[in-house]
Motif scaffolding. Sequence first.
Motif, PDB file in Angstrom:
ATOM      1  N   LEU A   1       0.789  -1.064  -0.211  1.00 27.41           N
ATOM      2  CA  LEU A   1       0.034  -0.056   0.029  1.00 27.41           C
ATOM      3  C   LEU A   1       0.781   1.281   0.148  1.00 27.41           C
ATOM      4  N   LEU A   2       2.006   1.376   0.959  1.00 23.39           N
ATOM      5  CA  LEU A   2       2.850   2.274   0.807  1.00 23.39           C
ATOM      6  C   LEU A   2       3.668   2.475  -0.254  1.00 23.39           C
ATOM      7  N   GLU A   3       3.983   1.462  -0.888  1.00 28.33           N
ATOM      8  CA  GLU A   3       4.939   1.431  -1.941  1.00 28.33           C
ATOM      9  C   GLU A   3       4.116   1.646  -3.468  1.00 28.33           C
ATOM     10  N   HIS A   4       2.620   1.689  -3.422  1.00 27.96           N
ATOM     11  CA  HIS A   4       1.842   1.502  -4.465  1.00 27.96           C
ATOM     12  C   HIS A   4       1.934   0.356  -5.287  1.00 27.96           C
ATOM     13  N   VAL A   5       2.117  -0.796  -4.819  1.00 30.72           N
ATOM     14  CA  VAL A   5       2.221  -1.810  -5.555  1.00 30.72           C
ATOM     15  C   VAL A   5       0.719  -2.570  -5.522  1.00 30.72           C
ATOM     16  N   THR A   6       0.140  -3.009  -6.561  1.00 35.68           N
ATOM     17  CA  THR A   6      -1.183  -3.731  -6.580  1.00 35.68           C
ATOM     18  C   THR A   6      -0.617  -5.165  -6.450  1.00 35.68           C
ATOM     19  N   ALA A   7      -0.959  -6.046  -5.449  1.00 39.44           N
ATOM     20  CA  ALA A   7      -0.578  -7.172  -5.238  1.00 39.44           C
ATOM     21  C   ALA A   7      -1.668  -8.236  -4.983  1.00 39.44           C
ATOM     22  N   GLU A   8      -1.910  -9.415  -5.820  1.00 37.56           N
ATOM     23  CA  GLU A   8      -2.962 -10.231  -5.327  1.00 37.56           C
ATOM     24  C   GLU A   8      -2.900 -11.027  -4.124  1.00 37.56           C
ATOM     25  N   PHE A   9      -3.862 -11.375  -3.193  1.00 38.85           N
ATOM     26  CA  PHE A   9      -3.720 -11.419  -1.989  1.00 38.85           C
ATOM     27  C   PHE A   9      -2.902 -12.937  -1.899  1.00 38.85           C
ATOM     28  N   GLU A  10      -3.530 -14.042  -2.886  1.00 36.36           N
ATOM     29  CA  GLU A  10      -2.551 -15.228  -2.964  1.00 36.36           C
ATOM     30  C   GLU A  10      -1.190 -15.176  -3.357  1.00 36.36           C
ATOM     31  N   ALA A  11      -0.656 -13.947  -4.018  1.00 36.42           N
ATOM     32  CA  ALA A  11       0.658 -13.960  -4.239  1.00 36.42           C
ATOM     33  C   ALA A  11       1.569 -13.591  -2.687  1.00 36.42           C
ATOM     34  N   LEU A  12       0.819 -12.700  -2.080  1.00 35.71           N
ATOM     35  CA  LEU A  12       1.487 -12.376  -0.687  1.00 35.71           C
ATOM     36  C   LEU A  12       1.534 -13.432   0.052  1.00 35.71           C
ATOM     37  N   GLU A  13       0.339 -14.326   0.182  1.00 37.85           N
ATOM     38  CA  GLU A  13       0.211 -15.574   0.792  1.00 37.85           C
ATOM     39  C   GLU A  13       1.191 -16.350   0.468  1.00 37.85           C
ATOM     40  N   ARG A  14       1.475 -16.672  -0.895  1.00 37.94           N
ATOM     41  CA  ARG A  14       2.820 -17.612  -1.329  1.00 37.94           C
ATOM     42  C   ARG A  14       3.953 -17.184  -0.689  1.00 37.94           C
ATOM     43  N   ILE A  15       4.270 -15.837  -0.803  1.00 36.51           N
ATOM     44  CA  ILE A  15       5.758 -15.299  -0.462  1.00 36.51           C
ATOM     45  C   ILE A  15       5.695 -15.509   1.147  1.00 36.51           C
ATOM     46  N   ALA A  16       4.649 -15.251   1.816  1.00 41.17           N
ATOM     47  CA  ALA A  16       4.799 -15.617   3.447  1.00 41.17           C
ATOM     48  C   ALA A  16       4.984 -17.081   3.686  1.00 41.17           C
ATOM     49  N   GLN A  17       4.144 -17.796   3.021  1.00 39.39           N
ATOM     50  CA  GLN A  17       4.350 -19.183   3.243  1.00 39.39           C
ATOM     51  C   GLN A  17       5.793 -19.566   3.043  1.00 39.39           C
ATOM     52  N   ASN A  18       6.486 -19.221   1.933  1.00 37.75           N
ATOM     53  CA  ASN A  18       7.881 -19.556   1.190  1.00 37.75           C
ATOM     54  C   ASN A  18       8.806 -19.356   2.332  1.00 37.75           C
ATOM     55  N   SER A  19       8.702 -17.989   3.071  1.00 36.89           N
ATOM     56  CA  SER A  19       9.512 -17.293   3.928  1.00 36.89           C
ATOM     57  C   SER A  19       9.751 -18.086   5.177  1.00 36.89           C
ATOM     58  N   LYS A  20       9.032 -19.102   5.510  1.00 38.45           N
ATOM     59  CA  LYS A  20       9.117 -19.943   6.624  1.00 38.45           C
ATOM     60  C   LYS A  20       9.380 -18.978   8.004  1.00 38.45           C
TER      61      LYS A  20
ATOM     62  N   ASP B   1      10.440 -15.962   8.171  1.00 33.02           N
ATOM     63  CA  ASP B   1      11.563 -14.834   8.233  1.00 33.02           C
ATOM     64  C   ASP B   1      11.100 -13.739   7.380  1.00 33.02           C
ATOM     65  N   VAL B   2      10.930 -12.702   7.989  1.00 30.11           N
ATOM     66  CA  VAL B   2      10.466 -11.386   7.348  1.00 30.11           C
ATOM     67  C   VAL B   2      11.144 -10.782   6.470  1.00 30.11           C
ATOM     68  N   ARG B   3      12.428 -10.958   6.766  1.00 29.71           N
ATOM     69  CA  ARG B   3      13.458 -10.136   5.882  1.00 29.71           C
ATOM     70  C   ARG B   3      13.444 -11.001   4.690  1.00 29.71           C
ATOM     71  N   SER B   4      13.321 -12.198   4.585  1.00 30.48           N
ATOM     72  CA  SER B   4      13.445 -13.020   3.246  1.00 30.48           C
ATOM     73  C   SER B   4      12.030 -12.700   2.272  1.00 30.48           C
ATOM     74  N   ALA B   5      10.973 -12.451   3.136  1.00 31.34           N
ATOM     75  CA  ALA B   5       9.700 -12.242   2.556  1.00 31.34           C
ATOM     76  C   ALA B   5       9.544 -10.768   1.934  1.00 31.34           C
ATOM     77  N   ILE B   6      10.309  -9.860   2.604  1.00 33.46           N
ATOM     78  CA  ILE B   6      10.369  -8.392   2.197  1.00 33.46           C
ATOM     79  C   ILE B   6      11.125  -8.478   0.965  1.00 33.46           C
ATOM     80  N   ASN B   7      12.409  -9.357   0.996  1.00 32.36           N
ATOM     81  CA  ASN B   7      13.270  -9.368  -0.350  1.00 32.36           C
ATOM     82  C   ASN B   7      12.522  -9.927  -1.423  1.00 32.36           C
ATOM     83  N   ASP B   8      11.711 -10.946  -1.203  1.00 30.14           N
ATOM     84  CA  ASP B   8      10.985 -11.881  -2.405  1.00 30.14           C
ATOM     85  C   ASP B   8      10.183 -10.561  -2.642  1.00 30.14           C
ATOM     86  N   LEU B   9       9.332  -9.887  -2.365  1.00 32.82           N
ATOM     87  CA  LEU B   9       8.163  -8.939  -2.680  1.00 32.82           C
ATOM     88  C   LEU B   9       8.995  -7.777  -3.302  1.00 32.82           C
ATOM     89  N   GLN B  10      10.071  -7.288  -2.889  1.00 31.00           N
ATOM     90  CA  GLN B  10      10.944  -6.243  -3.695  1.00 31.00           C
ATOM     91  C   GLN B  10      11.475  -6.907  -4.804  1.00 31.00           C
TER      92      GLN B  10
END
Lengths: 112, 270
Positions: free
Chosen positions: B40-59, B61-70
């Motif tokens: 929202l803050l970076e003006h990225v439109t993301a599907e909920f399922e995409a964020l869900e998948r990034i979060a699940q893969n990060s196990k 680890d917040v840093r790795s989730a943010i890196n993947d999103l970026q």
Amino acid sequence: MTIVLNGKGFKLPRVEKEKFVNLIHLGLDYDRNAGLFSIKSYNNIEKVIDTISDILKDDVVFLQSCIRCGKDFSCRGCNYLELCTTKNLPFSCVCSQCLKDRKNFETYLTQF
Amino acid sequence: MAANDPDIEKLRPLKKECLLIRFQQVRIPLIIALLQKICLLEHVTAEFEALERIAQNSKGDVRSAINDLQSLGEENHHLSLQDTMMLTSRNKDTSLDETLRRYFSAQSIAETSAMLAFSNIDYDDFLLSVSDNLPKRYPDLTALAKAYNYVSKADLFRGRIGTENWHLLKYFYNDLAHASAVNPHSYKSFTFVTPPIRIITLFWTKGKRTMLDAICGKIGAQCHVSHKTAKHDFVPYIRAMLQKKPKSPLVSWFKFTPEEVDFLIKMGRY
């Protein structure tokens, strides 16, 4: 049967001195006036749950606290239960309604 | 200060002065909520399922989730589930306590095997911990005997592995996995015995063993024998002589301190 407890305050039957001291050592706090136990330290949370299960002679789960709406809710029905390593432990989380509710999310963000 | 293992020897003096706060893995809904906020803050439109998948893969680890999103959403400010298909799950080590918990609550051999394959704990410590905790896991004696049979086979393979035959590790894991799934539906949570009893015993007897070693060293120096010979062939006789006559000339000849004499007189089994 599974007993659902709220980490902010729950009652236990009267326990022996040794067990009480053990609970306090493990990180519980006891409010004498209200007769309620609450969780002070989360370092030994698994051991706390095992000890409480042993006292209540049943499985124990804790309610979660939603960081967005502030409600207490159970892990039951969570989509990520299988992957969660802290399921049923009394921590903060986001309830499934808040997670998918875009409007509620934007209201939450305006607080910061 | 942050530490992966606060129980290691070099942190022990510092640990006494610190307040220990254990960090748990961050939960998937919390990571999704954080990613939503970033989007929202970076003006990225993301599907909920995409964020869900990034979060699940990060196990967790917040840093790795943010890196993947970026890496996925930086270019065109749009993220769909299809964009996340290239992501693979992060490897993450598990602690001995967590491994034991997952090991004993496993519902199948396959589940335990998969869990052990991802774990990076010390094999010997894990084997000792499993054998110490098995009686709590299986109150039924038949199931317990069966489980111990598998653990003994695993121990056999651990011995054969030594430091080089790592191709046998799969057999070690296989027998341990069998031990965990002797009666999968009978699991009830219990308090684990960790660290293993053998290690606790060694810790408690360290003072005594050091003292005995010093005594054996003094005997060895005077009699020209090894520590082992001094311990087995000399100490029992010297102890018997000192018990009869604590001020024996032996004390000055071996240069024993009063504490060592006291230890020898009072020592039981060694």
